[in-house]
Design a protein around this motif. Structure first.
Motif, PDB file in Angstrom:
ATOM      1  N   GLY A 185      72.832  60.421  37.080  1.00 13.71           N
ATOM      2  CA  GLY A 185      73.429  60.113  35.778  1.00 13.71           C
ATOM      3  C   GLY A 185      74.324  61.253  35.345  1.00 13.71           C
ATOM      4  O   GLY A 185      74.493  62.261  36.046  1.00 13.71           O
ATOM      5  N   THR A 186      74.912  61.096  34.177  1.00 14.13           N
ATOM      6  CA  THR A 186      75.817  62.097  33.629  1.00 14.13           C
ATOM      7  C   THR A 186      75.303  62.550  32.286  1.00 14.13           C
ATOM      8  O   THR A 186      74.971  61.720  31.431  1.00 14.13           O
ATOM      9  CB  THR A 186      77.241  61.512  33.460  1.00 14.13           C
ATOM     10  N   LEU A 187      75.220  63.858  32.081  1.00 16.87           N
ATOM     11  CA  LEU A 187      74.793  64.398  30.800  1.00 16.87           C
ATOM     12  C   LEU A 187      75.899  64.236  29.773  1.00 16.87           C
ATOM     13  O   LEU A 187      77.073  64.474  30.067  1.00 16.87           O
ATOM     14  CB  LEU A 187      74.424  65.881  30.938  1.00 16.87           C
ATOM     15  N   VAL A 188      75.543  63.837  28.573  1.00 21.18           N
ATOM     16  CA  VAL A 188      76.510  63.706  27.484  1.00 21.18           C
ATOM     17  C   VAL A 188      76.011  64.535  26.307  1.00 21.18           C
ATOM     18  O   VAL A 188      74.816  64.792  26.171  1.00 21.18           O
ATOM     19  CB  VAL A 188      76.687  62.234  27.051  1.00 21.18           C
ATOM     20  N   PRO A 189      76.911  64.994  25.425  1.00 24.96           N
ATOM     21  CA  PRO A 189      76.480  65.816  24.284  1.00 24.96           C
ATOM     22  C   PRO A 189      75.568  65.027  23.358  1.00 24.96           C
ATOM     23  O   PRO A 189      75.739  63.820  23.155  1.00 24.96           O
ATOM     24  CB  PRO A 189      77.809  66.167  23.589  1.00 24.96           C
ATOM     25  N   LEU A 190      74.578  65.709  22.807  1.00 27.95           N
ATOM     26  CA  LEU A 190      73.696  65.078  21.831  1.00 27.95           C
ATOM     27  C   LEU A 190      74.390  65.007  20.482  1.00 27.95           C
ATOM     28  O   LEU A 190      75.272  65.819  20.174  1.00 27.95           O
ATOM     29  CB  LEU A 190      72.405  65.880  21.697  1.00 27.95           C
ATOM     30  N   PRO A 191      74.019  64.036  19.648  1.00 26.03           N
ATOM     31  CA  PRO A 191      74.596  63.988  18.300  1.00 26.03           C
ATOM     32  C   PRO A 191      74.212  65.232  17.500  1.00 26.03           C
ATOM     33  O   PRO A 191      73.184  65.856  17.749  1.00 26.03           O
ATOM     34  CB  PRO A 191      73.982  62.715  17.703  1.00 26.03           C
ATOM     35  N   THR A 192      75.050  65.573  16.538  1.00 21.55           N
ATOM     36  CA  THR A 192      74.851  66.831  15.801  1.00 21.55           C
ATOM     37  C   THR A 192      73.979  66.663  14.572  1.00 21.55           C
ATOM     38  O   THR A 192      73.594  67.648  13.965  1.00 21.55           O
ATOM     39  CB  THR A 192      76.212  67.393  15.363  1.00 21.55           C
ATOM     40  N   TYR A 193      73.645  65.410  14.191  1.00 22.71           N
ATOM     41  CA  TYR A 193      72.825  65.228  12.991  1.00 22.71           C
ATOM     42  C   TYR A 193      71.356  65.514  13.314  1.00 22.71           C
ATOM     43  O   TYR A 193      70.950  65.494  14.481  1.00 22.71           O
ATOM     44  CB  TYR A 193      72.988  63.832  12.411  1.00 22.71           C
ATOM     45  N   ALA A 194      70.599  65.751  12.297  1.00 23.10           N
ATOM     46  CA  ALA A 194      69.188  66.116  12.494  1.00 23.10           C
ATOM     47  C   ALA A 194      68.399  64.949  13.068  1.00 23.10           C
ATOM     48  O   ALA A 194      68.639  63.784  12.738  1.00 23.10           O
ATOM     49  CB  ALA A 194      68.590  66.544  11.156  1.00 23.10           C
ATOM     50  N   PHE A 195      67.442  65.288  13.939  1.00 20.19           N
ATOM     51  CA  PHE A 195      66.598  64.258  14.550  1.00 20.19           C
ATOM     52  C   PHE A 195      65.396  63.959  13.659  1.00 20.19           C
ATOM     53  O   PHE A 195      64.840  64.854  13.030  1.00 20.19           O
ATOM     54  CB  PHE A 195      66.076  64.724  15.913  1.00 20.19           C
ATOM     55  N   GLN A 196      65.024  62.700  13.608  1.00 12.30           N
ATOM     56  CA  GLN A 196      63.756  62.313  13.012  1.00 12.30           C
ATOM     57  C   GLN A 196      62.820  61.922  14.152  1.00 12.30           C
ATOM     58  O   GLN A 196      63.166  61.089  14.980  1.00 12.30           O
ATOM     59  CB  GLN A 196      63.936  61.121  12.057  1.00 12.30           C
ATOM     60  N   ARG A 197      61.650  62.568  14.175  1.00 14.37           N
ATOM     61  CA  ARG A 197      60.734  62.318  15.279  1.00 14.37           C
ATOM     62  C   ARG A 197      60.114  60.925  15.160  1.00 14.37           C
ATOM     63  O   ARG A 197      59.519  60.595  14.147  1.00 14.37           O
ATOM     64  CB  ARG A 197      59.630  63.373  15.305  1.00 14.37           C
TER      65      ARG A 197
END
Length: 343
Positions: free
Chosen positions: A13-25
């Motif tokens: 697969g190909t790595l893509v940038p993660l979104p910059t907003y905060a994660f909710q677990r």
């Protein structure tokens, strides 16, 4: 809260940038298994087999009915067995169902089992399984056995598909003892090693695509008309509930390539199991096998002897006939029951 090895889960697969907003677990773990209600509450007995949930005796004719459910969501490794782009339950899986039924009714062997139609698994949804064992017949005491399936969402008007038919018999036959003794030494004396380079690529070129679960053949040797294989089930694959894991036994059949004449198979076709005779399971729970495949004089026919690494018998088949199947024949097996459906 656990580290995730993405390469093992996703493969290439190909790595893509993660979104910059905060994660909710949030929890997204897949359930390890479906919850099954107590079948005793509806007059059935539970089955330990991974594909069969319940069994009951039939009062009218001294028979037995095994019922189950099969889907790629619950058995995702089955998606790694495809012929011409169609996911099929391996013929060794249908044999495993017959062996399970034989063990339950006290029969020592599957006298014969003819595979009438491939069991195609849909990408989504499930199929219902029925294994029907009839009452003993005549002086022989043999019990007819049959394997059926039907889409889980199909109405009662939709006919069950008949995938296999045969007979279960009493009376163990310890034939194959000489071959089993020969497998106690590895490599077998006098055998010449056969290269496995590009082995499964050649299968794929003929339309049979095997994923990692089915690529169990690790060594291949040949002496005369007999091929010898060393087969291992991948780590992490459970054998619980199976007499012999279908992927492991399917990989054992791949040793046939060691003695098969490639010119004897027409281009655009693949050899699939068609008729088993005289099959006995001597031990369960195997993860590694030594295999002897002897080619008979008849075209596409063989006998099979399988032992554990110590040379003790695991399974023996007096005969197995193979039949060439084309892409069109396989696709006919997945004919749509309804032209239109909600999806």
């Amino acid at each position: 809260g656990h580290d995730l090895d993405a390469d093992r889960v996703l493969g290439e697969g190909t790595l893509v940038p993660l979104p910059t907003y905060a994660f909710q677990r949030e929890r997204f773990w897949m359930e390890t298994g479906r919850r099954v209600s107590d079948v005793r509450s509806v007059g059935l007995r539970a089955s330990e087999h991974p594909w069969l949930g319940a069994v009951t005796g039939t009062a009218a004719d001294d028979g037995y009915l095994f019922t189950g459910r099969l889907s790629l969501a619950e058995q995702p490794w089955l998606a790694e067995h495809a012929a011409f782009g169609t996911v099929l339950v391996p013929g060794t899986g249908l044999l495993e169902l017959a062996l399970t039924a034989a063990h339950h009714v006290g029969a020592e062997r599957v006298e014969e089992l003819t595979l009438l139609e491939p069991l195609v698994l849909p990408e989504d949804g499930a199929v219902r399984l029925q294994v029907v064992v009839s009452a003993p017949e005549g002086e022989s005491g043999r019990r007819p056995v049959a394997v059926f399936s039907r889409p889980e969402d199909a109405s009662d008007e939709v006919a069950w598909r008949h995938h296999a038919a045969g007979e279960l018999a009493e009376g163990a036959d310890l034939s194959g003892g000489d071959e089993a003794a020969e497998l106690a030494q590895w490599p077998v004396a006098g055998a010449e090693q056969v290269s496995l380079e590009g082995f499964y690529d050649d299968f794929a070129a003929r339309g049979l695509v095997y994923g990692p679960a089915f690529q169990g053949l690790t060594e291949l040797w040949r002496k005369g008309n007999t091929a010898y294989g060393l087969v291992r089930l991948p780590e992490g694959r459970s054998v619980d509930g199976f007499g012999i894991h279908p992927a492991l036994l399917d990989a054992a059949l791949h040793a046939l390539v060691g003695v098969q004449d490639p010119e004897g198979v027409d281009a655009g076709t693949a050899l699939l199991p068609f008729e088993w005779t005289g099959v006995e399971l001597h031990a369960s729970g195997a993860r590694e096998l030594r295999v002897a495949v002897e080619l008979d004089d008849a075209a596409h026919a063989l006998s099979l002897t399988v032992t554990d690494p110590a040379g003790l018998p695991v399974i023996h088949a007096e005969g197995l006939r193979l039949r060439a199947a084309s892409a069109e024949q396989v696709r006919v097996s997945q004919a749509v029951e309804h032209a239109y459906r909600v999806a």
